[in-house]
Design a protein around this motif. Structure first.
Motif, PDB file in Angstrom:
ATOM      1  N   GLN A  73       0.815  -1.204   0.000  1.00 37.98           N
ATOM      2  CA  GLN A  73       0.000   0.000   0.000  1.00 37.98           C
ATOM      3  C   GLN A  73       0.855   1.264   0.000  1.00 37.98           C
ATOM      4  O   GLN A  73       0.552   2.240  -0.678  1.00 37.98           O
ATOM      5  CB  GLN A  73      -0.925   0.012   1.232  1.00 37.98           C
ATOM      6  CG  GLN A  73      -2.101  -0.932   1.123  1.00 37.98           C
ATOM      7  CD  GLN A  73      -2.994  -0.851   2.337  1.00 37.98           C
ATOM      8  OE1 GLN A  73      -2.519  -0.724   3.469  1.00 37.98           O
ATOM      9  NE2 GLN A  73      -4.297  -0.938   2.123  1.00 37.98           N
ATOM     10  N   ASP A  74       1.921   1.269   0.776  1.00 38.15           N
ATOM     11  CA  ASP A  74       2.770   2.445   0.883  1.00 38.15           C
ATOM     12  C   ASP A  74       3.719   2.595  -0.298  1.00 38.15           C
ATOM     13  O   ASP A  74       4.341   3.640  -0.468  1.00 38.15           O
ATOM     14  CB  ASP A  74       3.584   2.409   2.180  1.00 38.15           C
ATOM     15  CG  ASP A  74       2.710   2.457   3.424  1.00 38.15           C
ATOM     16  OD1 ASP A  74       1.538   2.864   3.297  1.00 38.15           O
ATOM     17  OD2 ASP A  74       3.188   2.075   4.510  1.00 38.15           O
ATOM     18  N   GLY A  75       3.849   1.553  -1.110  1.00 38.33           N
ATOM     19  CA  GLY A  75       4.705   1.632  -2.288  1.00 38.33           C
ATOM     20  C   GLY A  75       6.180   1.728  -1.971  1.00 38.33           C
ATOM     21  O   GLY A  75       6.951   2.281  -2.755  1.00 38.33           O
ATOM     22  N   LEU A  76       6.582   1.200  -0.823  1.00 35.78           N
ATOM     23  CA  LEU A  76       7.969   1.355  -0.401  1.00 35.78           C
ATOM     24  C   LEU A  76       8.891   0.250  -0.917  1.00 35.78           C
ATOM     25  O   LEU A  76      10.110   0.362  -0.784  1.00 35.78           O
ATOM     26  CB  LEU A  76       8.038   1.395   1.136  1.00 35.78           C
ATOM     27  CG  LEU A  76       7.276   2.552   1.797  1.00 35.78           C
ATOM     28  CD1 LEU A  76       7.394   2.459   3.312  1.00 35.78           C
ATOM     29  CD2 LEU A  76       7.808   3.884   1.293  1.00 35.78           C
ATOM     30  N   ILE A  77       8.325  -0.812  -1.484  1.00 41.14           N
ATOM     31  CA  ILE A  77       9.180  -1.911  -1.927  1.00 41.14           C
ATOM     32  C   ILE A  77      10.096  -1.468  -3.063  1.00 41.14           C
ATOM     33  O   ILE A  77      11.270  -1.831  -3.115  1.00 41.14           O
ATOM     34  CB  ILE A  77       8.309  -3.107  -2.375  1.00 41.14           C
ATOM     35  CG1 ILE A  77       7.502  -3.623  -1.179  1.00 41.14           C
ATOM     36  CG2 ILE A  77       9.172  -4.213  -2.959  1.00 41.14           C
ATOM     37  CD1 ILE A  77       6.524  -4.723  -1.533  1.00 41.14           C
ATOM     38  N   GLY A  78       9.553  -0.656  -3.991  1.00 41.77           N
ATOM     39  CA  GLY A  78      10.354  -0.206  -5.139  1.00 41.77           C
ATOM     40  C   GLY A  78      10.756   1.246  -5.048  1.00 41.77           C
ATOM     41  O   GLY A  78      11.060   1.860  -6.084  1.00 41.77           O
ATOM     42  N   TRP A  79      10.768   1.827  -3.845  1.00 42.41           N
ATOM     43  CA  TRP A  79      11.095   3.254  -3.680  1.00 42.41           C
ATOM     44  C   TRP A  79      12.204   3.429  -2.654  1.00 42.41           C
ATOM     45  O   TRP A  79      12.283   2.698  -1.661  1.00 42.41           O
ATOM     46  CB  TRP A  79       9.866   4.019  -3.220  1.00 42.41           C
ATOM     47  CG  TRP A  79      10.130   5.486  -2.958  1.00 42.41           C
ATOM     48  CD1 TRP A  79      10.020   6.501  -3.845  1.00 42.41           C
ATOM     49  CD2 TRP A  79      10.566   6.081  -1.728  1.00 42.41           C
ATOM     50  NE1 TRP A  79      10.360   7.716  -3.262  1.00 42.41           N
ATOM     51  CE2 TRP A  79      10.701   7.480  -1.955  1.00 42.41           C
ATOM     52  CE3 TRP A  79      10.876   5.583  -0.464  1.00 42.41           C
ATOM     53  CZ2 TRP A  79      11.117   8.366  -0.964  1.00 42.41           C
ATOM     54  CZ3 TRP A  79      11.293   6.456   0.529  1.00 42.41           C
ATOM     55  CH2 TRP A  79      11.404   7.843   0.273  1.00 42.41           C
ATOM     56  N   THR A  80      13.039   4.434  -2.913  1.00 42.39           N
ATOM     57  CA  THR A  80      14.042   4.821  -1.927  1.00 42.39           C
ATOM     58  C   THR A  80      14.543   6.221  -2.258  1.00 42.39           C
ATOM     59  O   THR A  80      14.154   6.817  -3.275  1.00 42.39           O
ATOM     60  CB  THR A  80      15.220   3.823  -1.906  1.00 42.39           C
ATOM     61  OG1 THR A  80      16.043   4.097  -0.765  1.00 42.39           O
ATOM     62  CG2 THR A  80      16.067   3.931  -3.181  1.00 42.39           C
ATOM     63  N   ILE A  81      15.398   6.750  -1.412  1.00 40.33           N
ATOM     64  CA  ILE A  81      16.020   8.055  -1.642  1.00 40.33           C
ATOM     65  C   ILE A  81      17.355   7.832  -2.334  1.00 40.33           C
ATOM     66  O   ILE A  81      18.180   7.033  -1.877  1.00 40.33           O
ATOM     67  CB  ILE A  81      16.217   8.810  -0.312  1.00 40.33           C
ATOM     68  CG1 ILE A  81      14.847   9.104   0.316  1.00 40.33           C
ATOM     69  CG2 ILE A  81      16.981  10.110  -0.534  1.00 40.33           C
ATOM     70  CD1 ILE A  81      14.933   9.743   1.694  1.00 40.33           C
ATOM     71  N   PRO A  95      13.631  -4.700   0.277  1.00 42.04           N
ATOM     72  CA  PRO A  95      14.813  -5.548   0.113  1.00 42.04           C
ATOM     73  C   PRO A  95      15.593  -5.203  -1.150  1.00 42.04           C
ATOM     74  O   PRO A  95      15.073  -4.532  -2.042  1.00 42.04           O
ATOM     75  CB  PRO A  95      14.212  -6.948   0.010  1.00 42.04           C
ATOM     76  CG  PRO A  95      12.841  -6.721  -0.550  1.00 42.04           C
ATOM     77  CD  PRO A  95      12.381  -5.423   0.038  1.00 42.04           C
ATOM     78  N   GLY A  96      16.845  -5.632  -1.226  1.00 49.43           N
ATOM     79  CA  GLY A  96      17.671  -5.346  -2.388  1.00 49.43           C
ATOM     80  C   GLY A  96      17.071  -5.912  -3.664  1.00 49.43           C
ATOM     81  O   GLY A  96      16.455  -6.981  -3.654  1.00 49.43           O
ATOM     82  N   ARG A  97      17.261  -5.194  -4.764  1.00 50.02           N
ATOM     83  CA  ARG A  97      16.638  -5.591  -6.025  1.00 50.02           C
ATOM     84  C   ARG A  97      17.479  -6.591  -6.815  1.00 50.02           C
ATOM     85  O   ARG A  97      16.937  -7.300  -7.670  1.00 50.02           O
ATOM     86  CB  ARG A  97      16.387  -4.353  -6.900  1.00 50.02           C
ATOM     87  CG  ARG A  97      15.554  -3.253  -6.240  1.00 50.02           C
ATOM     88  CD  ARG A  97      14.106  -3.661  -6.118  1.00 50.02           C
ATOM     89  NE  ARG A  97      13.485  -3.843  -7.409  1.00 50.02           N
ATOM     90  CZ  ARG A  97      12.854  -2.885  -8.080  1.00 50.02           C
ATOM     91  NH1 ARG A  97      12.761  -1.670  -7.550  1.00 50.02           N
ATOM     92  NH2 ARG A  97      12.287  -3.135  -9.240  1.00 50.02           N
ATOM     93  N   GLY A  98      18.768  -6.612  -6.591  1.00 49.12           N
ATOM     94  CA  GLY A  98      19.605  -7.519  -7.348  1.00 49.12           C
ATOM     95  C   GLY A  98      19.751  -7.078  -8.798  1.00 49.12           C
ATOM     96  O   GLY A  98      19.538  -5.915  -9.154  1.00 49.12           O
ATOM     97  N   THR A  99      20.089  -8.035  -9.671  1.00 54.91           N
ATOM     98  CA  THR A  99      20.248  -7.742 -11.095  1.00 54.91           C
ATOM     99  C   THR A  99      18.929  -7.264 -11.675  1.00 54.91           C
ATOM    100  O   THR A  99      17.894  -7.916 -11.490  1.00 54.91           O
ATOM    101  CB  THR A  99      20.719  -8.989 -11.855  1.00 54.91           C
ATOM    102  OG1 THR A  99      21.955  -9.436 -11.289  1.00 54.91           O
ATOM    103  CG2 THR A  99      20.916  -8.683 -13.331  1.00 54.91           C
ATOM    104  N   PRO A 100      18.916  -6.109 -12.362  1.00 51.95           N
ATOM    105  CA  PRO A 100      17.643  -5.574 -12.856  1.00 51.95           C
ATOM    106  C   PRO A 100      17.012  -6.478 -13.914  1.00 51.95           C
ATOM    107  O   PRO A 100      17.690  -6.981 -14.806  1.00 51.95           O
ATOM    108  CB  PRO A 100      18.033  -4.215 -13.448  1.00 51.95           C
ATOM    109  CG  PRO A 100      19.489  -4.318 -13.760  1.00 51.95           C
ATOM    110  CD  PRO A 100      20.059  -5.229 -12.723  1.00 51.95           C
ATOM    111  N   SER A 101      15.715  -6.677 -13.775  1.00 53.81           N
ATOM    112  CA  SER A 101      14.966  -7.463 -14.753  1.00 53.81           C
ATOM    113  C   SER A 101      14.440  -6.532 -15.836  1.00 53.81           C
ATOM    114  O   SER A 101      14.192  -5.344 -15.594  1.00 53.81           O
ATOM    115  CB  SER A 101      13.795  -8.178 -14.071  1.00 53.81           C
ATOM    116  OG  SER A 101      14.262  -9.035 -13.043  1.00 53.81           O
ATOM    117  N   ASP A 102      14.233  -7.057 -17.010  1.00 54.66           N
ATOM    118  CA  ASP A 102      13.692  -6.255 -18.107  1.00 54.66           C
ATOM    119  C   ASP A 102      12.315  -5.725 -17.727  1.00 54.66           C
ATOM    120  O   ASP A 102      11.422  -6.482 -17.336  1.00 54.66           O
ATOM    121  CB  ASP A 102      13.604  -7.103 -19.367  1.00 54.66           C
ATOM    122  CG  ASP A 102      13.227  -6.288 -20.593  1.00 54.66           C
ATOM    123  OD1 ASP A 102      13.606  -5.104 -20.649  1.00 54.66           O
ATOM    124  OD2 ASP A 102      12.559  -6.842 -21.491  1.00 54.66           O
ATOM    125  N   GLY A 103      12.131  -4.407 -17.822  1.00 57.81           N
ATOM    126  CA  GLY A 103      10.853  -3.795 -17.490  1.00 57.81           C
ATOM    127  C   GLY A 103      10.701  -3.421 -16.033  1.00 57.81           C
ATOM    128  O   GLY A 103       9.651  -2.870 -15.653  1.00 57.81           O
TER     129      GLY A 103
END
Length: 379
Positions: A73-81, A95-103
């Motif tokens: 709900q807060d949208g914090l999984i894919g957000w940071t400063i 949590p860390g995103r690791g190697t970026p996935s396409d899209g």
């Protein structure tokens, strides 16, 4: 596995082998199929919850954790400063995103605007990749606005780049675009027209000193004349485009670019309109008032009244000399001595009475009815 009641009825005693078999069955088919609260058991298939929920769960800390609803709900999984610098952004996600996935989408808050057309982004220690507009177009300085603005990036794996989905400059308003406004301060990416100068961070200009000015500096260097937009050195001395050579050289030398004069002026469209005088880009013309000269006046014939002429003539050299006489009543002959003498005339000429014409040569206004606004130009 075994029935103790049936064994009693059959007269069978309890034996170790039969007891072990029962115990092993409890361990294998009983406890072995249970999920224990201390995490010893692990499921071997999907677990239908029959409309029940897992409650009181913690926030996900790894990519293989399921997220608590508040995280979604807060949208914090894919957000940071964001960290790093204005043109080399970094980010650490939890949590860390690791190697970026396409899209994959990344949302970050940035502190400063990009100063170059090729800023980069490196999330969670991954390789830095260039940030572009959607489709791969280069950014312009200030497309990432800074000032704690929120930006959204999508990773394009085929081209190994991050595409900025919400640039300030959407392509409709490009460098050099002019806009009317009632604002008194320019937002990020714009300069107020104030008849002043702008340039690089070390230019010492009166309006703006920033790396964000380079695109506009280059545009005005190439498209405007020294008369319309004079160039000054970083110390304020006059110079020329020919003297600097190129826009890149003038920028590197921290020259100042003068904005075309706009304060108190109407804006017109440059070019050669049909039947009109050609106007150069950035040139200035016109005045608020004008004083007419003799050549501006139409021809006219004065009107008036002539007076009468009065002439008085005299001749002073006429003499009467009798030539014969008789006492008997004869006639007298008169000789006119000096008969060819001059006649002197005196008198006054006519008087012309006319109507007063002309004025006092006071300048008169030629300004059209006007509403005044401030003007901004896109960097």
């Amino acid at each position: 596995m075994y029935s103790w009641i049936a064994d009693k009825a059959a007269g069978l005693n309890i034996t170790a082998s039969r007891m072990d078999a029962d115990s092993n069955d409890l361990a294998t088919s009983g406890f072995g199929n249970c999920l224990t609260r201390d995490g010893q058991g692990q499921p071997t298939a999907n677990l239908p919850m029959a409309t029940f929920r897992h409650t009181g769960v913690g926030n996900a800390a790894n990519r293989t954790d399921y997220a608590a609803l508040n995280q979604a709900q807060d949208g914090l999984i894919g957000w940071t400063i964001a960290g790093g610098s204005a043109d080399a952004l970094t980010a650490t996600f939890t949590p860390g995103r690791g190697t970026p996935s396409d899209g994959a989408l990344y949302s970050v808050r940035v502190a400063a605007p990009n100063a170059t057309p090729t800023p980069t982004f490196a999330p969670d220690g991954q390789t830095a990749r260039t940030i572009t507009k959607s489709g791969g177009g280069a950014l312009v300085p200030g497309d990432i606005p800074g000032n704690l603005a929120e930006i959204i990036l999508r990773y394009n794996n085929a081209n190994t780049r991050y595409e900025l989905l919400n640039p300030v400059n959407t392509g409709l308003i490009t460098t050099g675009a002019v806009m009317l406004t009632v604002a008194t301060l320019a937002p990020t990416g714009w300069l107020m027209f104030d008849d002043g100068t702008f340039g690089s961070a070390a230019s010492g200009s009166s309006n703006s000193n920033s790396a964000l000015n380079q695109a506009l500096f280059t545009l005005m260097f190439n498209n405007l004349s020294d008369t319309a937009a004079p160039i000054l050195t970083s110390t304020g001395s006059g110079t020329t485009r020919a003297g600097q050579g190129t826009a890149a050289a003038a920028w590197a030398a921290n020259c100042r670019m003068t904005l075309p004069k706009t304060l108190g002026r109407a804006l017109g469209v440059a070019g050669a309109g049909s039947g009109l005088t050609s106007r150069a880009l950035g040139s200035i013309t016109g005045a608020e008032s004008v004083t007419l000269g003799t050549g501006n006046l139409p021809p006219y014939t004065p009107q008036g009244t002539n007076g009468s002429i009065s002439v008085t003539s005299t001749r002073s050299d006429i003499m009467l000399t009798p030539t014969s006489s008789t006492t008997g009543g004869g006639g007298f002959g008169i000789n006119y001595a000096g008969a060819s003498g001059a006649v002197t005339s005196t008198g006054s000429g006519p008087t012309f009475t006319g109507t007063a014409q002309g004025g006092t040569s006071v300048p008169f206004g030629i300004m059209q009815p006007t509403t005044w606004f401030n003007v901004m130009i896109r960097q």
